[in-house]
Scaffold this motif. Structure first.
Motif, mmCIF file in Angstrom:
data_model
loop_
_atom_site.group_PDB
_atom_site.id
_atom_site.type_symbol
_atom_site.label_atom_id
_atom_site.label_comp_id
_atom_site.label_asym_id
_atom_site.label_seq_id
_atom_site.Cartn_x
_atom_site.Cartn_y
_atom_site.Cartn_z
ATOM 1 N N TYR A 294 -2.525 -10.040 -11.650
ATOM 2 C CA TYR A 294 -1.541 -8.977 -11.438
ATOM 3 C C TYR A 294 -2.117 -7.874 -10.544
ATOM 4 C CZ TYR A 294 -4.244 -7.775 -15.603
ATOM 5 O OH TYR A 294 -5.257 -7.578 -16.492
ATOM 6 N N HIS A 295 -1.205 -7.080 -9.999
ATOM 7 C CA HIS A 295 -1.583 -5.991 -9.099
ATOM 8 C C HIS A 295 -1.601 -4.669 -9.847
ATOM 9 C CE1 HIS A 295 -1.735 -3.409 -5.571
ATOM 10 N NE2 HIS A 295 -0.684 -2.743 -6.049
ATOM 11 N N VAL A 296 -2.725 -3.968 -9.794
ATOM 12 C CA VAL A 296 -2.830 -2.630 -10.375
ATOM 13 C C VAL A 296 -3.523 -1.720 -9.369
ATOM 14 C CG1 VAL A 296 -2.864 -3.351 -12.796
ATOM 15 C CG2 VAL A 296 -5.003 -3.217 -11.519
ATOM 16 N N LEU A 297 -3.221 -0.433 -9.455
ATOM 17 C CA LEU A 297 -3.828 0.537 -8.557
ATOM 18 C C LEU A 297 -5.271 0.808 -8.972
ATOM 19 C CD1 LEU A 297 -0.737 0.976 -8.026
ATOM 20 C CD2 LEU A 297 -1.296 3.375 -7.622
ATOM 21 N N LYS A 298 -6.152 0.851 -7.994
ATOM 22 C CA LYS A 298 -7.554 1.137 -8.277
ATOM 23 C C LYS A 298 -7.721 2.571 -8.786
ATOM 24 C CE LYS A 298 -9.463 -2.101 -4.882
ATOM 25 N NZ LYS A 298 -10.295 -2.252 -3.657
ATOM 26 N N GLY A 299 -8.468 2.717 -9.864
ATOM 27 C CA GLY A 299 -8.741 4.036 -10.405
ATOM 28 C C GLY A 299 -7.644 4.603 -11.288
ATOM 29 N N LEU A 300 -6.544 3.881 -11.441
ATOM 30 C CA LEU A 300 -5.444 4.371 -12.274
ATOM 31 C C LEU A 300 -5.767 4.187 -13.745
ATOM 32 C CD1 LEU A 300 -2.504 5.478 -12.293
ATOM 33 C CD2 LEU A 300 -1.736 3.101 -12.402
ATOM 34 N N PRO B 128 0.807 -1.233 0.000
ATOM 35 C CA PRO B 128 0.000 0.000 0.000
ATOM 36 C C PRO B 128 0.833 1.272 0.000
ATOM 37 C CG PRO B 128 -0.947 -1.615 1.493
ATOM 38 C CD PRO B 128 0.359 -2.167 1.051
ATOM 39 N N TRP B 129 1.917 1.296 0.777
ATOM 40 C CA TRP B 129 2.765 2.490 0.828
ATOM 41 C C TRP B 129 3.463 2.714 -0.517
ATOM 42 C CZ3 TRP B 129 7.857 2.382 -0.397
ATOM 43 C CH2 TRP B 129 8.517 1.151 -0.345
ATOM 44 N N ALA B 130 3.849 1.598 -1.164
ATOM 45 C CA ALA B 130 4.527 1.687 -2.456
ATOM 46 C C ALA B 130 3.562 2.168 -3.537
ATOM 47 C CB ALA B 130 5.118 0.333 -2.838
ATOM 48 N N ASP B 131 2.303 1.775 -3.426
ATOM 49 C CA ASP B 131 1.296 2.248 -4.382
ATOM 50 C C ASP B 131 1.217 3.769 -4.355
ATOM 51 O OD1 ASP B 131 0.775 -0.374 -4.923
ATOM 52 O OD2 ASP B 131 -1.192 -0.430 -3.948
ATOM 53 N N VAL B 132 1.152 4.329 -3.151
ATOM 54 C CA VAL B 132 1.060 5.784 -2.999
ATOM 55 C C VAL B 132 2.352 6.455 -3.452
ATOM 56 C CG1 VAL B 132 0.787 7.682 -1.347
ATOM 57 C CG2 VAL B 132 -0.565 5.585 -1.088
#
Length: 217
Positions: free
Chosen positions: A116-122, A44-48
């Motif tokens: 895979y992991h993607v950021l929501k709303g990106l 989560p911190w890396a996403d931000v």
């Protein structure tokens, strides 16, 4: 040119180590394996963090840098404008003319069962993946700042900031490693050549003006 590399060795050596290291990884692993590895290390911190760090490669950031350099010096502003204009045009030409059909990761893995992991709303694009435009801009900006900076010892930090932007593009699932790798080369070379020839032109102009002023005596 050699003198330019020597004076800015902190930046170029840092970049060279990254270039060789990532180049070796691309010889060993496929682009699918590399992006899977990057994507697996998320938090989560890396996403931000990376969602914000990637803006250092945005066009708006380069305009801010141009404005600041114009305030400091007219010739610096002109140099930055030329450098970013050429790198930007190269980015558009390569992405839209030479490699218009290169798929972005999201489109590439569209029918894959990989979660895979993607950021929501990106907002993630589907095409024009090669090369990475954000990475081109980041390396154009930070290589120029390194060459303009009188304190050459901190060039390594500027190189790391550019590398950080490149990594963010892979982390955010916007590009493959090969896209940012090529983007870093395009951005750095375009700025390097513009910087070298612009300063060469300035020196010749100064010499001509000096010669003409001496002839008037």
């Amino acid at each position: 040119m050699i003198d330019l590399f020597r004076k800015n060795r902190a930046f170029f050596l840092t970049y060279l180590v990254a270039l060789v290291g990532v180049g070796i990884l691309q010889l060993i692993y496929t682009k699918e394996e590399l992006i899977r590895w990057v994507n697996s290390y998320n938090a989560p911190w890396a996403d931000v963090f990376f969602d914000n760090a990637t803006y250092l490669g945005d066009g708006a950031f380069s305009f801010i840098i141009i404005a600041i350099l114009f305030i400091r010096s007219k010739w610096m502003g002109i140099l930055a404008s030329g450098s970013f204009a050429i790198s930007g045009l190269l980015s558009i030409f390569l992405k839209r003319v030479v490699f218009p059909h290169n798929l972005r990761p999201l489109k590439y893995f569209e029918h894959s069962d990989w979660e895979y992991h993607v950021l929501k709303g990106l907002d993630i694009h589907s095409y024009n993946s090669f090369p990475s435009g954000h990475t081109i801009t980041a390396f154009a900006v930070f290589s120029l700042l390194a060459m303009l900076d009188e304190r050459k010892g901190r060039g390594w930090a500027l190189a790391l900031l550019a590398i950080l932007v490149g990594y963010s593009r892979v982390y955010l699932f916007q590009h493959f490693v090969e896209d940012v790798y090529a983007g870093s080369i395009v951005g750095t070379l375009s700025t390097l050549l513009v910087f070298y020839y612009f300063n060469l032109w300035r020196e010749r102009r100064r010499l001509k003006e000096r010669t003409e002023s001496m002839g008037d005596l």
